[in-house]
Design a protein around this motif. Structure first.
Motif, PDB file in Angstrom:
ATOM      1  N   ASP A 162     -78.578  17.690 -14.136  1.00 28.08           N
ATOM      2  CA  ASP A 162     -79.959  17.296 -13.882  1.00 28.08           C
ATOM      3  C   ASP A 162     -80.380  16.198 -14.854  1.00 28.08           C
ATOM      4  N   GLY A 163     -80.988  15.141 -14.338  1.00 29.88           N
ATOM      5  CA  GLY A 163     -81.485  14.052 -15.172  1.00 29.88           C
ATOM      6  C   GLY A 163     -80.483  12.951 -15.451  1.00 29.88           C
ATOM      7  N   ASP A 164     -79.239  13.099 -14.980  1.00 34.90           N
ATOM      8  CA  ASP A 164     -78.224  12.062 -15.219  1.00 34.90           C
ATOM      9  C   ASP A 164     -78.597  10.755 -14.521  1.00 34.90           C
ATOM     10  N   ILE A 165     -78.268   9.659 -15.194  1.00 32.94           N
ATOM     11  CA  ILE A 165     -78.406   8.327 -14.602  1.00 32.94           C
ATOM     12  C   ILE A 165     -76.992   7.763 -14.503  1.00 32.94           C
ATOM     13  N   ILE A 166     -76.524   7.587 -13.276  1.00 33.74           N
ATOM     14  CA  ILE A 166     -75.146   7.144 -13.036  1.00 33.74           C
ATOM     15  C   ILE A 166     -75.177   5.655 -12.711  1.00 33.74           C
ATOM     16  N   LYS A 167     -74.378   4.878 -13.464  1.00 31.48           N
ATOM     17  CA  LYS A 167     -74.337   3.423 -13.258  1.00 31.48           C
ATOM     18  C   LYS A 167     -72.926   3.007 -12.854  1.00 31.48           C
ATOM     19  N   VAL A 168     -72.841   2.294 -11.731  1.00 31.76           N
ATOM     20  CA  VAL A 168     -71.566   1.780 -11.239  1.00 31.76           C
ATOM     21  C   VAL A 168     -71.611   0.262 -11.390  1.00 31.76           C
ATOM     22  N   PHE A 169     -70.711  -0.262 -12.218  1.00 29.36           N
ATOM     23  CA  PHE A 169     -70.724  -1.686 -12.546  1.00 29.36           C
ATOM     24  C   PHE A 169     -69.885  -2.496 -11.565  1.00 29.36           C
ATOM     25  N   PRO A 170     -70.122  -3.826 -11.509  1.00 24.88           N
ATOM     26  CA  PRO A 170     -69.318  -4.678 -10.621  1.00 24.88           C
ATOM     27  C   PRO A 170     -67.911  -4.898 -11.184  1.00 24.88           C
ATOM     28  N   VAL A 171     -66.997  -5.305 -10.300  1.00 24.44           N
ATOM     29  CA  VAL A 171     -65.612  -5.550 -10.695  1.00 24.44           C
ATOM     30  C   VAL A 171     -65.539  -6.624 -11.765  1.00 24.44           C
ATOM     31  N   VAL A 172     -66.233  -7.713 -11.561  1.00 21.44           N
ATOM     32  CA  VAL A 172     -66.207  -8.809 -12.538  1.00 21.44           C
ATOM     33  C   VAL A 172     -67.623  -9.289 -12.787  1.00 21.44           C
ATOM     34  N   GLU A 173     -67.846  -9.735 -13.984  1.00 22.11           N
ATOM     35  CA  GLU A 173     -69.139 -10.327 -14.314  1.00 22.11           C
ATOM     36  C   GLU A 173     -69.201 -11.784 -13.869  1.00 22.11           C
ATOM     37  N   LYS A 174     -68.055 -12.474 -13.961  1.00 22.60           N
ATOM     38  CA  LYS A 174     -68.004 -13.879 -13.560  1.00 22.60           C
ATOM     39  C   LYS A 174     -66.803 -14.088 -12.654  1.00 22.60           C
ATOM     40  N   ASP A 175     -66.850 -15.146 -11.864  1.00 15.26           N
ATOM     41  CA  ASP A 175     -65.729 -15.461 -10.991  1.00 15.26           C
ATOM     42  C   ASP A 175     -64.563 -15.998 -11.814  1.00 15.26           C
ATOM     43  N   LYS A 176     -63.352 -15.716 -11.335  1.00 12.89           N
ATOM     44  CA  LYS A 176     -62.157 -16.070 -12.095  1.00 12.89           C
ATOM     45  C   LYS A 176     -61.795 -17.544 -11.945  1.00 12.89           C
ATOM     46  N   ASN A 177     -62.032 -18.106 -10.775  1.00 18.64           N
ATOM     47  CA  ASN A 177     -61.561 -19.466 -10.498  1.00 18.64           C
ATOM     48  C   ASN A 177     -62.725 -20.388 -10.145  1.00 18.64           C
ATOM     49  N   ALA A 178     -63.820 -20.304 -10.895  1.00 21.95           N
ATOM     50  CA  ALA A 178     -65.000 -21.093 -10.528  1.00 21.95           C
ATOM     51  C   ALA A 178     -65.463 -21.958 -11.690  1.00 21.95           C
ATOM     52  N   ILE A 179     -66.041 -23.097 -11.333  1.00 21.03           N
ATOM     53  CA  ILE A 179     -66.763 -23.925 -12.303  1.00 21.03           C
ATOM     54  C   ILE A 179     -68.195 -24.063 -11.787  1.00 21.03           C
TER      55      ILE A 179
END
Length: 196
Positions: A162-179
């Motif tokens: 009870d009261g838990d806050i569950i956070k699911v994060f993204p795979v990557v914060e930034k793109d791997k092959n982008a400028i």
């Protein structure tokens, strides 16, 4: 055919319009709750009780009906029945890369996998190798738990409280092959990086 007889029932607890209702003799718990305006925001959807002659006949969980359309609430009502919607007790928040971020009511011994399935599952962008849970301890302080799975790509084995806050994060914060191109150009934005 003759007229269908009516029955009188009581709907009490956390509903929008509690009181005595006259409903059709063919009504079930779902029909009766609709007549009373449904549960309030404080009302439980997983522990609704049908009482007859002072004892509980059934405990009804509406999550199956609301999330998948399965109506397992077909208990026929009898005259004098009482439908009690208690106040919601155990809840957890699920946020981040899931299909339906929200507050969810828990049943006893709810696993992290079960909780995430209530939220529609994780999205394709979710990084399940590390899921973070913020938990309140003894009404004194809050702790942060980082859950890591033993096998990559699987949900860690963990019991939600009870009261838990569950956070699911993204795979990557930034793109791997982008400028990123910004400033005084016609089309600023993100572009694919290519050798050369």
């Amino acid at each position: 055919m003759g007229e269908l007889r009516s029955i009188g029932i009581f709907i009490v607890g956390e509903v929008k319009s509690p009181g005595f209702y006259t409903v059709s003799g063919l009504s079930n718990v779902t029909n009766a709750l609709f007549a009373a305006g449904g549960p309030t925001r404080r009302g439980s959807l997983r522990h609704i009780q049908l009482k007859r002659n002072g004892s509980a006949v059934a405990t009804i969980d509406f999550y199956d009906f609301l999330l998948s359309g399965k109506d397992n609430t077909g208990f026929r009502l009898k005259s004098g029945d009482v439908i009690l919607v208690p106040i919601v007790k155990d809840m957890a928040a699920i946020a981040g890369n899931v299909r339906r971020s929200a507050l969810y009511e828990l049943k006893a011994n709810t696993s992290l996998k079960d909780a995430l399935s209530l939220a529609g599952g994780v999205s394709p962008a979710a990084w399940v190798n590390r899921i973070q849970v913020e938990r309140f301890k003894d009404n004194q302080f809050q702790v942060v738990l980082d859950l890591t799975s033993e096998k990559p790509g699987t949900i860690p084995d963990f019991e939600v409280s009870d009261g838990d806050i569950i956070k699911v994060f993204p795979v990557v914060e930034k793109d791997k092959n982008a400028i990123y191109l910004s400033g005084n150009v016609r089309r600023p934005g993100k572009y694919e990086y290519k050798e050369g």
